[in-house]
Design a protein around this motif. Structure first.
Motif, PDB file in Angstrom:
ATOM      1  N   ALA A 165       6.927  28.163  31.832  1.00 14.47           N
ATOM      2  CA  ALA A 165       6.077  29.064  32.613  1.00 14.47           C
ATOM      3  C   ALA A 165       6.642  29.274  34.012  1.00 14.47           C
ATOM      4  O   ALA A 165       6.573  30.388  34.559  1.00 14.47           O
ATOM      5  N   SER A 166       7.206  28.235  34.598  1.00 10.69           N
ATOM      6  CA  SER A 166       7.807  28.362  35.930  1.00 10.69           C
ATOM      7  C   SER A 166       8.997  29.317  35.909  1.00 10.69           C
ATOM      8  O   SER A 166       9.174  30.138  36.823  1.00 10.69           O
ATOM      9  N   VAL A 167       9.825  29.220  34.862  1.00  9.34           N
ATOM     10  CA  VAL A 167      10.960  30.147  34.719  1.00  9.34           C
ATOM     11  C   VAL A 167      10.459  31.572  34.526  1.00  9.34           C
ATOM     12  O   VAL A 167      11.004  32.534  35.095  1.00  9.34           O
ATOM     13  N   MET A 168       9.406  31.724  33.731  1.00  8.07           N
ATOM     14  CA  MET A 168       8.844  33.051  33.486  1.00  8.07           C
ATOM     15  C   MET A 168       8.339  33.683  34.767  1.00  8.07           C
ATOM     16  O   MET A 168       8.477  34.899  34.972  1.00  8.07           O
ATOM     17  N   LEU A 169       7.730  32.895  35.645  1.00  9.13           N
ATOM     18  CA  LEU A 169       7.224  33.447  36.899  1.00  9.13           C
ATOM     19  C   LEU A 169       8.340  34.047  37.737  1.00  9.13           C
ATOM     20  O   LEU A 169       8.160  35.101  38.373  1.00  9.13           O
ATOM     21  N   ALA A 170       9.508  33.392  37.757  1.00  9.29           N
ATOM     22  CA  ALA A 170      10.643  33.930  38.497  1.00  9.29           C
ATOM     23  C   ALA A 170      11.124  35.245  37.881  1.00  9.29           C
ATOM     24  O   ALA A 170      11.412  36.213  38.593  1.00  9.29           O
ATOM     25  N   LEU A 171      11.181  35.292  36.551  1.00  5.35           N
ATOM     26  CA  LEU A 171      11.599  36.514  35.879  1.00  5.35           C
ATOM     27  C   LEU A 171      10.563  37.627  36.042  1.00  5.35           C
ATOM     28  O   LEU A 171      10.926  38.809  36.142  1.00  5.35           O
ATOM     29  N   ILE A 172       9.284  37.255  36.063  1.00  2.69           N
ATOM     30  CA  ILE A 172       8.223  38.244  36.279  1.00  2.69           C
ATOM     31  C   ILE A 172       8.375  38.888  37.654  1.00  2.69           C
ATOM     32  O   ILE A 172       8.221  40.109  37.812  1.00  2.69           O
ATOM     33  N   ALA A 173       8.664  38.068  38.661  1.00  8.33           N
ATOM     34  CA  ALA A 173       8.848  38.598  40.011  1.00  8.33           C
ATOM     35  C   ALA A 173       9.996  39.603  40.050  1.00  8.33           C
ATOM     36  O   ALA A 173       9.862  40.691  40.642  1.00  8.33           O
ATOM     37  N   PHE A 174      11.114  39.262  39.404  1.00  6.89           N
ATOM     38  CA  PHE A 174      12.257  40.182  39.397  1.00  6.89           C
ATOM     39  C   PHE A 174      11.947  41.435  38.574  1.00  6.89           C
ATOM     40  O   PHE A 174      12.230  42.556  39.005  1.00  6.89           O
ATOM     41  N   GLY A 175      11.376  41.251  37.380  1.00  7.37           N
ATOM     42  CA  GLY A 175      11.084  42.395  36.519  1.00  7.37           C
ATOM     43  C   GLY A 175      10.089  43.351  37.150  1.00  7.37           C
ATOM     44  O   GLY A 175      10.256  44.575  37.085  1.00  7.37           O
ATOM     45  N   GLY A 176       9.039  42.800  37.754  1.00  6.24           N
ATOM     46  CA  GLY A 176       8.039  43.659  38.395  1.00  6.24           C
ATOM     47  C   GLY A 176       8.597  44.381  39.601  1.00  6.24           C
ATOM     48  O   GLY A 176       8.372  45.593  39.775  1.00  6.24           O
ATOM     49  N   ALA A 177       9.353  43.673  40.455  1.00  8.90           N
ATOM     50  CA  ALA A 177       9.908  44.283  41.661  1.00  8.90           C
ATOM     51  C   ALA A 177      10.937  45.351  41.312  1.00  8.90           C
ATOM     52  O   ALA A 177      10.927  46.455  41.886  1.00  8.90           O
ATOM     53  N   SER A 178      11.834  45.052  40.381  1.00  6.22           N
ATOM     54  CA  SER A 178      12.872  46.028  40.008  1.00  6.22           C
ATOM     55  C   SER A 178      12.251  47.241  39.320  1.00  6.22           C
ATOM     56  O   SER A 178      12.685  48.381  39.542  1.00  6.22           O
ATOM     57  N   GLY A 179      11.238  47.031  38.501  1.00  5.05           N
ATOM     58  CA  GLY A 179      10.577  48.152  37.841  1.00  5.05           C
ATOM     59  C   GLY A 179       9.888  49.065  38.835  1.00  5.05           C
ATOM     60  O   GLY A 179       9.980  50.298  38.727  1.00  5.05           O
ATOM     61  N   LEU A 180       9.186  48.477  39.810  1.00  6.80           N
ATOM     62  CA  LEU A 180       8.513  49.287  40.829  1.00  6.80           C
ATOM     63  C   LEU A 180       9.529  50.049  41.682  1.00  6.80           C
ATOM     64  O   LEU A 180       9.314  51.215  42.053  1.00  6.80           O
ATOM     65  N   TYR A 181      10.632  49.398  42.005  1.00  7.97           N
ATOM     66  CA  TYR A 181      11.670  50.038  42.819  1.00  7.97           C
ATOM     67  C   TYR A 181      12.241  51.253  42.101  1.00  7.97           C
ATOM     68  O   TYR A 181      12.387  52.335  42.697  1.00  7.97           O
ATOM     69  N   MET A 182      12.561  51.118  40.827  1.00  3.47           N
ATOM     70  CA  MET A 182      13.125  52.244  40.079  1.00  3.47           C
ATOM     71  C   MET A 182      12.090  53.342  39.860  1.00  3.47           C
ATOM     72  O   MET A 182      12.430  54.526  39.775  1.00  3.47           O
ATOM     73  N   ASP A 183      10.808  52.966  39.779  1.00  2.00           N
ATOM     74  CA  ASP A 183       9.769  53.976  39.597  1.00  2.00           C
ATOM     75  C   ASP A 183       9.531  54.757  40.884  1.00  2.00           C
ATOM     76  O   ASP A 183       9.297  55.973  40.842  1.00  2.00           O
ATOM     77  N   ARG A 184       9.589  54.071  42.031  1.00  5.81           N
ATOM     78  CA  ARG A 184       9.339  54.737  43.310  1.00  5.81           C
ATOM     79  C   ARG A 184      10.552  55.536  43.793  1.00  5.81           C
ATOM     80  O   ARG A 184      10.397  56.598  44.408  1.00  5.81           O
ATOM     81  N   LYS A 185      11.730  55.035  43.537  1.00  6.44           N
ATOM     82  CA  LYS A 185      12.953  55.717  43.981  1.00  6.44           C
ATOM     83  C   LYS A 185      13.809  56.048  42.768  1.00  6.44           C
ATOM     84  O   LYS A 185      14.717  55.293  42.393  1.00  6.44           O
ATOM     85  N   LYS A 186      13.493  57.158  42.160  1.00  2.87           N
ATOM     86  CA  LYS A 186      14.194  57.569  40.947  1.00  2.87           C
ATOM     87  C   LYS A 186      15.600  58.048  41.288  1.00  2.87           C
ATOM     88  O   LYS A 186      15.800  58.840  42.206  1.00  2.87           O
ATOM     89  N   ALA A 187      16.564  57.547  40.540  1.00  5.56           N
ATOM     90  CA  ALA A 187      17.970  57.924  40.742  1.00  5.56           C
ATOM     91  C   ALA A 187      18.756  57.480  39.516  1.00  5.56           C
ATOM     92  O   ALA A 187      18.262  56.715  38.669  1.00  5.56           O
ATOM     93  N   LYS A 188      19.986  57.978  39.409  1.00  8.99           N
ATOM     94  CA  LYS A 188      20.851  57.570  38.309  1.00  8.99           C
ATOM     95  C   LYS A 188      21.418  56.188  38.615  1.00  8.99           C
ATOM     96  O   LYS A 188      22.113  55.989  39.609  1.00  8.99           O
TER      97      LYS A 188
END
Length: 263
Positions: free
Chosen positions: A204-227
């Motif tokens: 669960a501790s490892v998952m929390l770190a991956l959740i932070a990266f997955g959520g942050a990177s997903g929001l970044y790509m959604d807000r700033k769309k680019a190739k």
């Protein structure tokens, strides 16, 4: 020649049982330890509607609690007469609770079984049920991510639900975080659970770190769309790893819940 023999009048033998009876009774009272009344018959009306586990779960409550409870049960149809109420309340509210525990075979207050009995089963099952539903939702989110990779990397003509992928992806991430917090709360309520939890907690501790990266990177790509090439790949790899870890958590979680409920 007549021999003199010592003899007792017949009347004396007739009075002997009456003389010895009080002495025998006193001896029995002194020699045989007094036994407490078996509380099971008094509790029997409670068992007509409630499980033993439920009574054991509340056996440490005070007299006020049991007085209100008994009266409420009588109002609901419990077969307890008015004359039985004081004795039943006194038994259930006994400060040492030894009689009730012994009569119902209640577990020791420090045992895992007692700790589990103190937590409603619905609370224990809420975490794994929520995580199973979250895992099913994550499969749909992952499939949309695969379609995006097919479209952007392999140039295939596929339908990609960008908004749904982002929206429900964040829901999945949030539910996984809520699951980690909820699991910790239930563990604290149980004051520790079987050793399988150590592996479950570590993953669960490892998952929390991956959740932070997955959520942050997903929001970044959604807000700033680019190739982009590298960030979507890292985002996808992290989230696929998250799903694999969630599957592993499902297995260890089932083991933990089975041990808890069978204790």
């Amino acid at each position: 020649m007549k021999t003199n023999t010592l003899s007792l009048p017949a009347a004396t033998f007739g009075r002997l049982p009456r003389l010895l009876a009080p002495l025998l009774l006193c001896w029995l009272l002194l020699a045989v330890p007094a036994r407490a009344a078996d509380p099971a018959p008094q509790i029997k009306p409670c068992l007509a509607c409630h499980s033993v586990e439920r009574i054991c779960r509340n056996v440490d409550k005070d007299g006020e609690f049991w007085t209100k409870t008994v009266k409420r049960m009588i109002a609901n149809g419990a077969h307890v007469g008015p004359a039985q109420v004081p004795g039943l309340v006194a038994l259930l509210a006994n400060p040492d609770h030894a009689k009730v525990r012994e009569a119902l075979n209640c577990p020791s207050p420090d045992s895992l079984e007692a700790r589990v009995a103190a937590v409603p089963t619905a609370v224990i099952l809420a975490h794994p049920v929520l995580m199973i539903l979250t895992l099913l939702l994550s499969l749909w989110v992952a499939w949309q991510g695969v379609n995006r990779a097919r479209f952007s990397l392999l140039k295939q003509k596929v339908t990609f639900n960008w908004k749904g992928h982002t929206r429900y992806g964040l829901v999945v991430m949030g539910l996984w975080v809520a699951g980690a917090v909820g699991g910790s709360i239930v563990t604290d309520m149980l004051h520790g659970i079987p050793d399988a939890y150590e592996l479950h907690e570590g993953v669960a501790s490892v998952m929390l770190a991956l959740i932070a990266f997955g959520g942050a990177s997903g929001l970044y790509m959604d807000r700033k769309k680019a190739k982009r090439k590298m960030l979507p790949i890292l985002h996808g790899v992290a989230n696929m790893l998250l799903m694999l870890l969630a599957l592993g958590q499902l297995v260890t979680g089932i083991v933990i819940v089975a041990r808890i409920l069978s204790s």
